[in-house]
Design a protein around this motif. Structure first.
Motif, PDB file in Angstrom:
ATOM      1  N   SER A 148       0.767  -1.237   0.015  1.00 22.00           N
ATOM      2  CA  SER A 148       0.095   0.106   0.163  1.00 22.00           C
ATOM      3  C   SER A 148       0.627   1.082   0.168  1.00 22.00           C
ATOM      4  O   SER A 148       0.341   2.378  -0.513  1.00 22.00           O
ATOM      5  CB  SER A 148      -0.822  -0.096   1.286  1.00 22.00           C
ATOM      6  N   ALA A 149       2.149   1.122   0.355  1.00 19.07           N
ATOM      7  CA  ALA A 149       2.644   2.628   0.570  1.00 19.07           C
ATOM      8  C   ALA A 149       3.695   2.753  -0.593  1.00 19.07           C
ATOM      9  O   ALA A 149       3.608   4.102  -0.945  1.00 19.07           O
ATOM     10  CB  ALA A 149       3.808   2.222   1.826  1.00 19.07           C
ATOM     11  N   THR A 150       4.128   2.023  -1.242  1.00 19.78           N
ATOM     12  CA  THR A 150       4.971   2.322  -2.649  1.00 19.78           C
ATOM     13  C   THR A 150       5.284   0.989  -3.346  1.00 19.78           C
ATOM     14  O   THR A 150       4.907  -0.001  -2.948  1.00 19.78           O
ATOM     15  CB  THR A 150       6.333   2.841  -1.941  1.00 19.78           C
ATOM     16  N   ASN A 151       5.960   1.413  -4.645  1.00 19.43           N
ATOM     17  CA  ASN A 151       6.100   0.264  -5.431  1.00 19.43           C
ATOM     18  C   ASN A 151       7.585  -0.393  -5.258  1.00 19.43           C
ATOM     19  O   ASN A 151       7.987  -1.355  -6.071  1.00 19.43           O
ATOM     20  CB  ASN A 151       5.975   0.632  -6.962  1.00 19.43           C
ATOM     21  N   SER A 152       8.422   0.297  -4.411  1.00 17.15           N
ATOM     22  CA  SER A 152       9.827  -0.281  -4.060  1.00 17.15           C
ATOM     23  C   SER A 152      10.215  -0.090  -2.680  1.00 17.15           C
ATOM     24  O   SER A 152       9.953   1.073  -2.207  1.00 17.15           O
ATOM     25  CB  SER A 152      10.713   0.349  -5.120  1.00 17.15           C
TER      26      SER A 152
END
Length: 391
Positions: free
Chosen positions: A173-177
């Motif tokens: 949910s927070a980021t792609n990496s």
């Protein structure tokens, strides 16, 4: 405490919450009242057969006071290499913390520290940057890199928690990496979470250097050990555990045991209203018409994948394991009978002969456990907060 020069294999579940303190003060609001520090250690030793556990609400001052009192009374021992020992089980002290980087959704991380003294120092620091250190999984009002530096300064390690779940996780949910929050080279492990497994996670190249943990995230005593790992170490201590995560000096996680991801609550994308699987490329549920969906872990990993599933040579096997409480027709009385007549849950799931199980609770349950060991179980996938089930 075992100071042997030989290696041993330990079953470990390193994400267990505390529901209440000794004085009945809530810690994990959604946690069971029976989930106290002492009860967890007893459950781990006497019923679950876990030799290493992680309690991730150890930053709570009243929990620390209970541990300290029990050490003074000789009930617990503090291991010189880190951990709290009780009978056959060592407990590592951890804290689940909510972080939120600018422009991102919140995510949970697990901080583990070697000793009670270091955890108390950590609590002192947290209390300056957190609204309530007496509750579980509270928001830290500091950048993630500051948290990482503080944990490292105290001799601890930081591990991203349930990294793919759709709520409050780094990749879910927070980021792609992960690199957008932490430098990968400063991490040694990540926790997968109930709706993913090694084959799924190894589709992300940035995870190749990291050890995978499979833990229960238990909110009740029964849920302890629903996911776990087997670790090769000289003894159960914080120092040895870190060496195993680093895969140094012949220490290592030698097997991950977890639910088939389909049994997890967030495996497939489902309607948030009626829980039916969400139709591909639709903007509303074809069953109830709702436009609210909860993204599944399988779909999220497909979005993030940058390679076919390639496991590095050091990656241990991932075994699908189903806890006794998930088995149809195995109610509390049957479980108690098995535990009293055969041994701990680890003993029943891994080592007990089918004849032993059959003579205790009948051939049907023995056959089911045989099928589980062989991976021959038919499942209905879960999603949108509902567990999958055995068909």
């Amino acid at each position: 405490m075992n100071h042997s020069d030989h290696f041993h294999h330990y079953f470990a579940d390193l994400h267990i919450h505390i529901g209440r303190t000794q004085s009945n003060r809530p810690v994990k609001i959604t946690g069971s009242r029976s989930l106290t520090f002492s009860a967890i250690l007893q459950e781990a030793t006497q019923r679950k057969g876990l030799q290493l556990i992680g309690i991730i609400d150890a930053q709570v001052p009243e929990v620390q006071a209970e541990i300290e009192s029990s050490i003074q009374q000789g009930i617990f021992l503090e291991h010189p290499d880190g951990g709290i020992c009780h009978e056959q089980t060592t407990c590592l002290l951890g804290a689940e913390i909510e972080i939120r980087e600018p422009g991102m959704s919140p995510a949970h991380v697990l901080a583990y520290l070697p000793s009670l003294a270091q955890m108390k120092s950590f609590t002192s620091w947290l209390s300056k940057h957190m609204k309530n250190v007496h509750l579980s999984t509270q928001r830290l009002y500091q950048p993630a890199y500051i948290l990482l530096e503080k944990v490292e300064e105290l001799g601890g390690i930081l591990i991203p928690a349930h990294i793919f779940t759709p709520f409050k996780s780094i990749l879910g949910s927070a980021t792609n990496s992960i690199r957008n929050i932490f430098p990968i080279h400063r991490l040694i492990a990540v926790e997968l979470g109930l709706s993913s497994d090694t084959e799924m996670a190894d589709q992300l190249s940035e995870l190749q250097s990291l050890t995978f943990l499979t833990n229960s995230d238990a909110h009740s005593l029964n849920k302890m050990g629903r996911e776990y790992q087997q670790i090769r170490m000289r003894e159960a201590s914080f120092k040895e555990w870190v060496l195993a995560l680093q895969r140094k000096n012949n220490r290592a996680i030698i097997a991950n045991y977890g639910l088939n991801p389909k049994l997890g609550k967030y495996y497939q994308t489902c309607c948030a209203t009626c829980y039916q699987p969400w139709p591909i490329n639709n903007d509303q549920c074809t069953n109830c018409g709702s436009k609210k969906k909860i993204h599944g872990v399988a779909d999220r990993i497909r979005q993030l994948a940058d390679q076919p599933s390639l496991s590095p040579v050091y990656r241990p096997p991932y075994h699908y394991q189903i806890p006794l409480e998930f088995l149809p027709t195995v109610g509390p009385k049957t479980r108690e009978k098995m535990l009293s007549e055969i041994g701990t849950e680890m003993e029943i799931l891994h080592f007990a002969s089918l004849e032993q199980i059959s003579s205790s609770v009948g051939e049907r349950i023995a056959t089911m456990i045989k099928q589980i060991r062989a991976g021959n179980i038919s499942l209905q996938a879960g999603g949108a907060g509902r567990y999958g089930r055995i068909e």
